[in-house]
Motif scaffolding. Structure first.
Motif, PDB file in Angstrom:
ATOM      1  N   ASP A  14       0.839  -1.206   0.000  1.00 45.54           N
ATOM      2  CA  ASP A  14       0.000   0.000   0.000  1.00 45.54           C
ATOM      3  C   ASP A  14       0.870   1.250   0.000  1.00 45.54           C
ATOM      4  O   ASP A  14       0.589   2.232  -0.695  1.00 45.54           O
ATOM      5  CB  ASP A  14      -0.914  -0.020   1.226  1.00 45.54           C
ATOM      6  CG  ASP A  14      -2.062   0.978   1.129  1.00 45.54           C
ATOM      7  OD1 ASP A  14      -2.118   1.737   0.149  1.00 45.54           O
ATOM      8  OD2 ASP A  14      -2.915   0.985   2.053  1.00 45.54           O
ATOM      9  N   ARG A  15       1.964   1.217   0.773  1.00 44.04           N
ATOM     10  CA  ARG A  15       2.912   2.339   0.769  1.00 44.04           C
ATOM     11  C   ARG A  15       3.395   2.652  -0.641  1.00 44.04           C
ATOM     12  O   ARG A  15       3.337   3.795  -1.106  1.00 44.04           O
ATOM     13  CB  ARG A  15       4.149   1.979   1.595  1.00 44.04           C
ATOM     14  CG  ARG A  15       4.073   2.118   3.058  1.00 44.04           C
ATOM     15  CD  ARG A  15       5.500   1.974   3.562  1.00 44.04           C
ATOM     16  NE  ARG A  15       5.590   1.345   4.855  1.00 44.04           N
ATOM     17  CZ  ARG A  15       6.731   0.978   5.413  1.00 44.04           C
ATOM     18  NH1 ARG A  15       7.866   1.143   4.760  1.00 44.04           N
ATOM     19  NH2 ARG A  15       6.747   0.434   6.607  1.00 44.04           N
ATOM     20  N   ARG A  16       3.902   1.607  -1.308  1.00 44.52           N
ATOM     21  CA  ARG A  16       4.485   1.796  -2.637  1.00 44.52           C
ATOM     22  C   ARG A  16       3.444   2.302  -3.627  1.00 44.52           C
ATOM     23  O   ARG A  16       3.730   3.155  -4.468  1.00 44.52           O
ATOM     24  CB  ARG A  16       5.099   0.481  -3.128  1.00 44.52           C
ATOM     25  CG  ARG A  16       6.416   0.140  -2.459  1.00 44.52           C
ATOM     26  CD  ARG A  16       7.108  -1.016  -3.159  1.00 44.52           C
ATOM     27  NE  ARG A  16       8.465  -1.169  -2.676  1.00 44.52           N
ATOM     28  CZ  ARG A  16       9.505  -0.494  -3.142  1.00 44.52           C
ATOM     29  NH1 ARG A  16       9.336   0.396  -4.114  1.00 44.52           N
ATOM     30  NH2 ARG A  16      10.708  -0.680  -2.653  1.00 44.52           N
ATOM     31  N   GLU A  17       2.228   1.762  -3.520  1.00 38.33           N
ATOM     32  CA  GLU A  17       1.174   2.191  -4.435  1.00 38.33           C
ATOM     33  C   GLU A  17       0.886   3.676  -4.279  1.00 38.33           C
ATOM     34  O   GLU A  17       0.717   4.404  -5.268  1.00 38.33           O
ATOM     35  CB  GLU A  17      -0.087   1.360  -4.165  1.00 38.33           C
ATOM     36  CG  GLU A  17      -1.235   1.661  -5.108  1.00 38.33           C
ATOM     37  CD  GLU A  17      -2.444   0.802  -4.834  1.00 38.33           C
ATOM     38  OE1 GLU A  17      -3.544   1.160  -5.320  1.00 38.33           O
ATOM     39  OE2 GLU A  17      -2.303  -0.231  -4.142  1.00 38.33           O
ATOM     40  N   ARG A  18       0.837   4.147  -3.033  1.00 36.08           N
ATOM     41  CA  ARG A  18       0.541   5.563  -2.813  1.00 36.08           C
ATOM     42  C   ARG A  18       1.712   6.451  -3.223  1.00 36.08           C
ATOM     43  O   ARG A  18       1.503   7.550  -3.747  1.00 36.08           O
ATOM     44  CB  ARG A  18       0.172   5.791  -1.350  1.00 36.08           C
ATOM     45  CG  ARG A  18      -1.101   5.047  -0.961  1.00 36.08           C
ATOM     46  CD  ARG A  18      -1.701   5.582   0.306  1.00 36.08           C
ATOM     47  NE  ARG A  18      -2.689   4.671   0.850  1.00 36.08           N
ATOM     48  CZ  ARG A  18      -3.756   5.033   1.537  1.00 36.08           C
ATOM     49  NH1 ARG A  18      -3.975   6.311   1.773  1.00 36.08           N
ATOM     50  NH2 ARG A  18      -4.602   4.138   2.009  1.00 36.08           N
TER      51      ARG A  18
END
Length: 565
Positions: A455-459
């Motif tokens: 989720d971090r990387r996606e954001r």
């Protein structure tokens, strides 16, 4: 009768023994609860003088009571004013846990609100009237209808009252007649519009008796603009194993959306199904709720505060809170152990609380009654994360002499929801409502660091990081490493990455599950001191502020998600 509780011989006598000097021992508790009730119900902050006039107590007595309640964090002083504090909700939470309502109601109420696209409430009897003990609203509704958890409604003016009155005993009818005689226009019910006129008492009683009989025969009741103009409601009972109504589920709609008959046709079958689910949850084989974190037992502050601390009041409130430790309530011995008090002291306080209507005794067990919700629960149940954080941010800004803010994560941005500004030449001009890129802010990094790595990387990828200053981290690998460090250290320090000359330090604010629901920061001019100096100087105060916010959130949102806006 409360779910999961059997009637047995009382463990304690039904009246206080004269040798215990009950009047003297009960006095501070009774007076303290009266002051607390008035302070909690007032639509605006009150002062000790206001409370003295409202209660008829001596000002010196009120001063000791409010000093004790402030020390216990049930009231807070804002200058010369007193306001209810979130910890006051402990008493209502104790009732909801001990009765089993907190676990049994939420799933069904939320399903009903989503399925029917209308506001839903759970309502129980409180004496001869109806108390809201649960609520759900349709997601996305701009103006959701409904009352607050804790609001009290006249039984004869709501469909739930007609459903629940089927189980009334003669003494309940006597209490209802006395209440109607004392308040024929319903002026003591702030949640509903007062009547302009009232029919003769005989007609009110005959109409209510007919309505109640029809509700008992039909298994539902319809209120067509009786509780308030423009509102219609349908209610169905939740029954105990003996068939008695112990709770009512009510669906409320505006007449612009449904007529009374249309609402009944739309909602009744679904409501009846959910009422059965709630009854199963209340009266199934398991009567033990998941134990909440233990409330602190009574701690004597007399040595610290001296004569201003009322031990009798503090002990009585500790007993009331302790009763929420277990579904079905506690025996006298269990209550004494949970509250950290002696058996005789606990007994005196339980009997006083029962006499005042705040505790019910069922067999050998004692549990809070719905009446404890009158102690500020309706008012405090509408608080949001920003409301709870604001006084703590103000205190932090005053101590640090720098502006402090609270933000939540919204997609790829941080959304400022509360702020306490300190006027300085170099103050950052940020207001609630401001949105900034999460990757370049201290609060954003704290909140991103709490997310799963995917989720971090996606954001971060969706942010399309760009250099806002020569210091801004834009590489996904560099940002990933920075977030890993934030996760390990529990804080984020950002040096001139959002704007030249701006330094900020942030820590997370977590809910009961440990999830970061917000972040609090201090933003200041970078100045000549190194960033490490700012971290070492301000981090303890920042963490203490976050801890105080988290403590309030744990009480205000004990059984549901934190409301961020």
């Amino acid at each position: 009768m409360a779910p999961g509780v059997s009637r047995a011989a009382p463990e304690a006598p039904t009246a206080p023994a004269s040798a215990d000097s009950p009047a003297e021992a009960a006095g501070p508790l009774e007076r303290g609860l009266a002051v607390l009730r008035i302070a909690a119900d007032a639509p605006h902050p009150v002062r000790p003088g206001d409370l003295a006039r409202a209660t008829g107590l001596a000002r010196s007595t009120v001063d000791r009571i409010t000093a004790t309640l402030t020390h216990l964090d049930h009231l807070r002083a804002v200058g010369r004013d007193l306001v209810p504090a979130p910890r006051l909700m402990e008493f209502g939470n104790a009732y909801l846990r001990a009765s089993g309502m907190s676990q049994a109601l939420r799933p069904s109420l939320e399903r009903l609100a989503r399925t029917l696209d209308e506001s839903v409430s759970a309502i129980v009897l409180d004496g001869c009237d109806a108390r809201i003990v649960g609520k759900a609203v349709p997601p996305g509704r701009m103006i959701p209808l409904g009352f607050r958890v804790g609001d009290l409604l006249p039984a004869e003016r709501c469909a739930a009252g007609a459903v629940l009155a089927a189980g009334w005993q003669p003494d309940t009818y006597d209490a209802w007649r006395a209440r109607r005689a004392a308040d024929p226009l319903d002026e003591t019910f702030p949640a509903v519009p007062a009547r302009r006129t009232t029919p003769p008492p005989e007609q009110v009683e005959a109409d209510f008796a007919a309505w109640t009989a029809a509700a008992d025969a039909d298994g539902w009741a319809l209120d067509d603009q009786l509780v308030a103009p423009g509102l219609v409601a349908v209610a169905v009972p939740v029954r105990d194993p003996d068939g008695r109504p112990v709770c009512a589920i009510s669906v409320l709609a505006h007449t612009s959306r449904h007529s009374g008959d249309a609402l009944r046709a739309h909602a009744l079958a679904t409501m009846e199904e959910e009422a059965r689910h709630i009854a199963d949850a209340l009266y199934g084989t398991s009567t033990e709720a998941t134990a909440p974190p233990a409330a602190p037992a009574y701690a004597d502050a007399k040595p610290e505060l001296g004569p201003s601390f009322l031990q009798a009041l503090a002990r009585g409130l500790a007993v009331l809170t302790a009763l929420g430790r277990r579904r079905g309530g506690l025996t006298l011995a269990e209550a004494a152990e949970a509250a950290g008090l002696s058996y005789p002291s606990t007994r005196r306080n339980l009997l006083t609380l029962r006499q005042l209507g705040y505790v019910e005794q069922l067999g050998r067990r004692f549990l809070p009654s719905p009446r404890v919700l009158e102690l500020g629960y309706a008012r405090l149940s509408t608080l949001t994360l920003a409301d709870i954080a604001q006084p703590h941010l103000t205190e932090l800004a005053g101590r640090a002499r720098e502006s402090a803010s609270l933000a939540v994560l919204d997609g790829t941005e941080v959304h400022y929801v509360a702020r306490a500004a300190v006027q300085q030449i170099t103050s950052a001009r940020i207001m609630p409502g401001t949105r900034l890129p999460a990757y370049a802010t201290s609060m954003g990094r704290v909140l991103l660091a709490d997310l799963p790595e995917a989720d971090r990387r996606e954001r971060i990828d969706a942010s399309h990081p760009r250099a806002l200053t020569p210091h801004t981290l834009t590489s996904p690998d560099a940002l990933g490493a920075a977030l890993d460090r934030v996760a390990r250290e529990g804080h984020a320090l950002v040096e001139q990455e959002l704007e030249a000359g701006l330094r900020s330090l942030a820590v997370p604010v977590r809910d009961r599950s440990g999830r970061a629901v917000g972040a609090v920061n201090i933003a200041l001019h970078a100045g000549p001191e190194p960033p490490e100096h700012t971290r070492d100087t301000l981090l303890p105060a920042l963490r203490a502020c976050a801890a105080r916010i988290e403590s309030d959130l744990a009480v205000a949102f004990a059984d549901g998600p934190v409301q961020t806006g």
